[in-house]
Design an enzyme around this catalytic site. Structure first.
Site, PDB file in Angstrom:
ATOM      1  N   ASP A  41       0.851  -1.200   0.122  1.00  0.00           N
ATOM      2  CA  ASP A  41       0.133  -0.007  -0.082  1.00  0.00           C
ATOM      3  C   ASP A  41       0.909   1.019  -0.037  1.00  0.00           C
ATOM      4  OD1 ASP A  41      -1.710   2.144   0.672  1.00  0.00           O
ATOM      5  OD2 ASP A  41      -2.435   1.069   2.566  1.00  0.00           O
ATOM      6  N   ILE A  42       0.767   2.104  -1.071  1.00  0.00           N
ATOM      7  CA  ILE A  42       1.546   3.064  -0.998  1.00  0.00           C
ATOM      8  C   ILE A  42       1.412   4.213  -0.048  1.00  0.00           C
ATOM      9  CG2 ILE A  42       0.310   4.659  -2.702  1.00  0.00           C
ATOM     10  CD1 ILE A  42       2.782   5.250  -4.207  1.00  0.00           C
ATOM     11  N   SER A  50      -2.340   4.748 -14.009  1.00  0.00           N
ATOM     12  CA  SER A  50      -3.500   4.333 -15.208  1.00  0.00           C
ATOM     13  C   SER A  50      -3.665   3.041 -15.491  1.00  0.00           C
ATOM     14  CB  SER A  50      -2.892   4.858 -16.556  1.00  0.00           C
ATOM     15  OG  SER A  50      -3.161   6.000 -16.454  1.00  0.00           O
ATOM     16  N   TYR A  59      -8.467   3.715 -14.999  1.00  0.00           N
ATOM     17  CA  TYR A  59      -8.210   4.008 -16.332  1.00  0.00           C
ATOM     18  C   TYR A  59      -7.811   2.837 -17.225  1.00  0.00           C
ATOM     19  CZ  TYR A  59      -8.619   9.049 -14.928  1.00  0.00           C
ATOM     20  OH  TYR A  59      -8.764  10.258 -14.379  1.00  0.00           O
ATOM     21  N   ASP A  99      -5.954   6.880  -5.432  1.00  0.00           N
ATOM     22  CA  ASP A  99      -6.209   8.352  -5.132  1.00  0.00           C
ATOM     23  C   ASP A  99      -7.010   8.431  -3.767  1.00  0.00           C
ATOM     24  OD1 ASP A  99      -6.695  11.059  -5.434  1.00  0.00           O
ATOM     25  OD2 ASP A  99      -8.131  11.070  -6.973  1.00  0.00           O
ATOM     26  N   GLY A 148      -9.799   4.190  -5.909  1.00  0.00           N
ATOM     27  CA  GLY A 148      -8.370   3.483  -6.179  1.00  0.00           C
ATOM     28  C   GLY A 148      -7.251   4.000  -5.364  1.00  0.00           C
ATOM     29  N   ASN A 166      -7.238  12.032 -10.658  1.00  0.00           N
ATOM     30  CA  ASN A 166      -7.765  12.711 -11.880  1.00  0.00           C
ATOM     31  C   ASN A 166      -7.822  13.834 -12.122  1.00  0.00           C
ATOM     32  OD1 ASN A 166     -10.215  13.759 -10.547  1.00  0.00           O
ATOM     33  ND2 ASN A 166     -10.632  11.754  -9.626  1.00  0.00           N
TER      34      ASN A 166
HETATM   35  P1  ADP Z   1      -6.097   5.135 -12.355  1.00  0.00           P
HETATM   36  O1  ADP Z   1      -7.294   5.626 -12.428  1.00  0.00           O
HETATM   37  O2  ADP Z   1      -4.596   5.778 -12.589  1.00  0.00           O
HETATM   38  O3  ADP Z   1      -6.152   3.499 -13.190  1.00  0.00           O
HETATM   39  P2  ADP Z   1      -6.287   3.345  -9.949  1.00  0.00           P
HETATM   40  O4  ADP Z   1      -6.202   4.119  -8.560  1.00  0.00           O
HETATM   41  O5  ADP Z   1      -7.701   2.992 -10.372  1.00  0.00           O
HETATM   42  O6  ADP Z   1      -5.715   4.695 -11.058  1.00  0.00           O
HETATM   43  O7  ADP Z   1      -5.233   2.485  -9.989  1.00  0.00           O
HETATM   44  C1  ADP Z   1      -3.982   2.458 -10.282  1.00  0.00           C
HETATM   45  C2  ADP Z   1      -3.174   1.237  -9.525  1.00  0.00           C
HETATM   46  O8  ADP Z   1      -3.223   1.577  -8.062  1.00  0.00           O
HETATM   47  C3  ADP Z   1      -3.859  -0.002  -9.769  1.00  0.00           C
HETATM   48  O9  ADP Z   1      -2.923  -0.895  -9.961  1.00  0.00           O
HETATM   49  C4  ADP Z   1      -4.416  -0.253  -8.349  1.00  0.00           C
HETATM   50  O10 ADP Z   1      -4.395  -1.580  -8.218  1.00  0.00           O
HETATM   51  C5  ADP Z   1      -3.199   0.386  -7.581  1.00  0.00           C
HETATM   52  N1  ADP Z   1      -3.754   0.811  -6.349  1.00  0.00           N
HETATM   53  C6  ADP Z   1      -5.101   1.021  -5.715  1.00  0.00           C
HETATM   54  N2  ADP Z   1      -4.778   1.148  -4.359  1.00  0.00           N
HETATM   55  C7  ADP Z   1      -3.528   1.274  -4.059  1.00  0.00           C
HETATM   56  C8  ADP Z   1      -2.730   1.486  -2.886  1.00  0.00           C
HETATM   57  N3  ADP Z   1      -3.351   1.838  -1.666  1.00  0.00           N
HETATM   58  N4  ADP Z   1      -1.368   1.517  -2.975  1.00  0.00           N
HETATM   59  C9  ADP Z   1      -0.815   1.251  -4.234  1.00  0.00           C
HETATM   60  N5  ADP Z   1      -1.459   1.030  -5.180  1.00  0.00           N
HETATM   61  C10 ADP Z   1      -2.939   0.954  -5.201  1.00  0.00           C
END
Ligand code: ADP
Length: 182
Positions: free
Chosen positions: A16-17, A125, A129, A40, A38, A30
């Site tokens: 988890d980032i 993305s 996306y 964000d 997600g 976005n």
């Molecule tokens: P986008 O709209 O740019 O596609 P998303 O958030 O839907 O962005 O997804 C981008 C990537 O981030 C996906 O691979 C998703 O699985 C991942 N993701 C979602 N939550 C987290 C998190 N807490 N930490 C790291 N990566 C995440």
């Protein structure tokens, strides 16, 4: 997994980032910069109201895809969040790879303006996306390797949310670094 490149380290992290302790974490935002789902949503949730307040106050018109904007990290361990909207995947012939490349490049160059030494990226993305992760990983890694030498950033983390995403990045990183070092 870690790879050394010159005086910098590129690390793949599964997780988890929002838990990263790098100076900057990058948000796959976005264009409204008003939060979303997600990664964000996770960043705004963990970082608290401060991040959204700054986005509204400093960037009332949001941010175009491929560009990057910075706020503080609020309650996060990271000092800064860089927000970059990636491209929406529309089949691959609508300039998606250029926009994705710009997201990574502009995030790194903006981080450099703030004299940071470490940065963590999500896989921009490839969630809502819809950008196919095999293609996106290649753009992400190649762009970072190319732009890194224009900065003083010492540590770059790619944070992958699933085992399968981690595996794809691992394969790509190994093959691209081998090419790069030839
Ligand atoms: P986008 O709209 O740019 O596609 P998303 O958030 O839907 O962005 O997804 C981008 C990537 O981030 C996906 O691979 C998703 O699985 C991942 N993701 C979602 N939550 C987290 C998190 N807490 N930490 C790291 N990566 C995440």
């Amino acid at each position: 997994m870690e790879k050394k490149l010159g005086s910098s380290i590129i690390k793949l992290v599964k997780g988890d980032i929002t838990k990263e302790e790098t100076d900057v974490i990058v948000n796959a935002a976005n264009p409204s910069l008003r939060g979303g789902g997600g990664v964000d949503g996770a960043i705004h949730h963990a970082g608290g109201q401060q991040i959204l307040k700054e986005c509204i106050a400093k960037y009332p018109s949001g941010c175009n895809p491929g560009e990057a904007r910075i706020t503080s990290g609020g309650l996060l361990k990271a000092k800064w969040v860089i927000h970059t909207p990636g491209p929406i995947w529309k089949g691959g012939n609508r300039g998606e790879s250029t926009i994705l490349r710009n997201s990574y490049k502009n995030s790194l160059l903006l981080a450099e303006e703030y004299s940071v030494s470490s940065i963590a990226f999500p896989s921009i993305s490839t969630g809502i996306y819809g950008y196919p992760i095999e293609y996106a990983a290649e753009v992400a890694i190649k762009t970072v390797l190319e732009v890194l030498s224009q900065t003083n950033i010492k540590r770059i983390h790619f944070v992958l949310f699933s085992d399968s995403d981690y595996y794809i990045y691992k394969q790509k990183l190994e093959s691209i670094i081998n090419e790069f070092e030839k």
